[in-house]
Design an enzyme around this catalytic site. Structure first.
Site, PDB file in Angstrom:
ATOM      1  N   ASP A   1      66.865  75.652  27.065  1.00 36.10           N
ATOM      2  CA  ASP A   1      65.819  74.631  26.988  1.00 36.10           C
ATOM      3  C   ASP A   1      65.812  73.814  28.280  1.00 36.10           C
ATOM      4  O   ASP A   1      66.855  73.630  28.914  1.00 36.10           O
ATOM      5  CB  ASP A   1      66.055  73.693  25.801  1.00 36.10           C
ATOM      6  CG  ASP A   1      66.107  74.443  24.481  1.00 36.10           C
ATOM      7  OD1 ASP A   1      65.106  75.106  24.152  1.00 36.10           O
ATOM      8  OD2 ASP A   1      67.144  74.375  23.808  1.00 36.10           O
TER       9      ASP A   1
ATOM     10  N   ASP B   1      75.246  60.301  26.572  1.00 42.45           N
ATOM     11  CA  ASP B   1      76.585  60.380  25.998  1.00 42.45           C
ATOM     12  C   ASP B   1      77.658  60.779  27.001  1.00 42.45           C
ATOM     13  O   ASP B   1      78.615  60.040  27.230  1.00 42.45           O
ATOM     14  CB  ASP B   1      76.590  61.321  24.785  1.00 42.45           C
ATOM     15  CG  ASP B   1      75.910  62.652  25.054  1.00 42.45           C
ATOM     16  OD1 ASP B   1      75.570  62.931  26.227  1.00 42.45           O
ATOM     17  OD2 ASP B   1      75.726  63.432  24.099  1.00 42.45           O
TER      18      ASP B   1
ATOM     19  N   ASP C   1      64.626  70.086  29.479  1.00 44.09           N
ATOM     20  CA  ASP C   1      64.150  68.762  29.106  1.00 44.09           C
ATOM     21  C   ASP C   1      63.797  67.974  30.352  1.00 44.09           C
ATOM     22  O   ASP C   1      64.430  68.108  31.406  1.00 44.09           O
ATOM     23  CB  ASP C   1      65.222  68.010  28.309  1.00 44.09           C
ATOM     24  CG  ASP C   1      65.522  68.682  26.977  1.00 44.09           C
ATOM     25  OD1 ASP C   1      64.651  69.433  26.490  1.00 44.09           O
ATOM     26  OD2 ASP C   1      66.618  68.461  26.433  1.00 44.09           O
TER      27      ASP C   1
END
Length: 458
Positions: free
Chosen positions: A59, A137, A61
């Site tokens: 993916d 994170d 992003d």
């Protein structure tokens, strides 16, 4: 870590290995259109991290200073999703490029950032790229590939951590885990996937804070389990859960059973199931959560079955009761949908039919729709119970024989019955029809059940 602790380091194109040839053309279209419209446009997160270590991302992003509404205005093929995190999805056929607006690291008083008991439940306060980096994170996920000059921008030391194959939380680890306890599972998963080592400061609080994971929604924990065990790194994920004290939180009854005297063989059986799953994924073969959870919960099922048998319960009743209890107890922790729990239980229950060598029973079992999965599980059980080797050999041979030869191997028919070959063919055809009829009955029951009371867990 506050914004004041950030220090921008720009790594120009000649200092990294990211090429636009490795980036999805659709992601490039999104990046260039945002840039041409005057917005900041960056490839972000796992895609940048993976490209730096030579892994092709699944993916791509994008992060930007454009609001979701501004992104939607630029792309007709865009839809806005989410309450907790407002995002824009730009859709190109089967590919979706997720576009997120930079988020702030603090509350602006608008009510768009909400915490409950230290956990972030809503975060739609927009900010700068520096604030967005701090909010992420792990440092390895806070890298930004700028389409304007093809540089990698690093605000929290993630570039060096990726080079050192180190997984490090941004900010105070205990506070970040309390904010979202699932980050502990994510740390284990990413370390297993990437071959990274979790930084000591990030790893130390995990065993102590592990019980917080139970407060996460069971459906979310099911999704996390699929990512842990069905993404090609199941064995390392299992070892990571074990090593950081998270296995008893996710699978309490399994952990208890593994701690028993014979837990060594049971543990090796589980690890082999993980290796087999990883190998099948590497070979692009199908895998199913039903078989995986059958292996993960087998020690708990076997322990419960032994308890019920010790109480004098008849075998068939004890098997069904043990399967029901283990599934029910586990579902309180991880929401295992019925489309997986039902075949999981069938795999367990079929194990007791393998020792039965009567001709009719053999052909019925061979025709059962779960036979192959149950046989594969029988092979796996040989690690735990080596005495099953003869059964495995018999059923391996039985699968490769024509019905007439198998019937002859199984001995003459009973008095008054048809000939061996005729009976074998009839058994095979009849049981295939029986299996098909059973499937139809199950489908009808599921449709009636769904119409009466839809299963929200699925």
């Amino acid at each position: 870590m506050s914004v004041q602790n950030t220090e921008l380091r720009i790594h120009p194109r000649d200092q990294h290995n990211i090429s636009r040839k490795a980036i999805s053309p659709n992601a490039l279209r999104v990046l260039y259109r945002l840039k041409d419209a005057g917005f900041g446009a960056y490839l972000v997160g796992g895609a940048v991290r993976d490209l730096l270590i030579g892994i092709q991302p699944k993916d791509f992003d994008v992060a930007t200073d454009a609001t979701p509404e501004q992104v939607k205005h630029l792309f007709r093929n865009c839809r806005l999703i989410g309450r907790r995190f407002r995002l824009a999805h730009v859709i190109f056929g089967r590919e979706i490029v997720e576009v997120a607006t930079f988020r702030a690291n603090s509350d602006d008083g608008s009510g768009d950032r909400e915490l409950e008991n230290g956990r972030l439940v809503r975060d739609n306060v927009y900010g700068t790229i520096e604030e967005d980096a701090v909010r992420r994170d792990f440092t390895a996920n806070a890298l930004y590939y700028a389409i304007e000059d093809f540089s990698v921008r690093d605000y929290v030391g993630g570039f060096e951590d990726v080079a050192q194959r180190r997984l490090r939380l941004i900010g105070d680890p205990e506070a970040r885990y309390r904010e979202d306890p699932v980050r502990m599972l994510r740390a284990v998963r990413l370390a297993a996937k990437l071959g990274f080592e979790i930084d000591a400061a990030s790893a130390d609080p995990i065993p102590r804070l592990a019980p917080l994971v139970v407060d996460a929604p069971p459906a979310r924990l099911f999704d996390e389990c699929l990512k842990l065990f069905l993404a090609g790194h199941a064995e390392q994920s299992f070892l990571g859960l074990e090593g950081h004290g998270l296995l008893p939180v996710l699978f309490p009854e399994t952990a208890t059973a593994l701690a028993a005297a014979d837990g060594g063989r049971s543990r090796e059986m589980l690890l082999q199931a993980m290796r087999n799953t990883d190998r099948r994924i590497a070979e692009d073969k199908p895998v199913t959560p039903a078989f995986l959870f059958a292996a993960l919960l087998w020690p708990a099922y076997r322990r419960e079955l032994e308890t019920l048998r010790g109480q004098g319960m008849e075998l068939l009743a004890a098997q069904q009761r043990a399967a029901d209890r283990v599934t029910l107890h586990q579902a309180q922790r991880i929401a295992l949908p019925r489309r997986f729990s039902t075949p999981m239980e069938e795999i367990w229950l079929l194990q007791s039919r393998f020792p039965l060598r009567q001709r009719k029973r053999v052909f019925r079992l061979l025709a059962h729709p779960r036979f192959r999965a149950a046989y594969d599980f029988l092979e796996l059980r040989c690690i735990e119970s080596p005495e099953l080797a003869d059964e495995v050999a018999f059923w391996r041979e039985a699968q490769g024989l024509p019905p007439e030869q198998l019937a002859d191997r199984l001995g003459p028919p009973r008095r008054g019955s048809k000939s061996s070959a005729a009976t074998a063919a009839a058994d095979a055809d009849g049981n295939a029809g029986e299996a098909s009829a059973t499937k139809r009955k199950r489908r009808r029951r599921r449709r009636k059940s769904a119409a009466a009371a839809p299963d929200k867990g699925e």
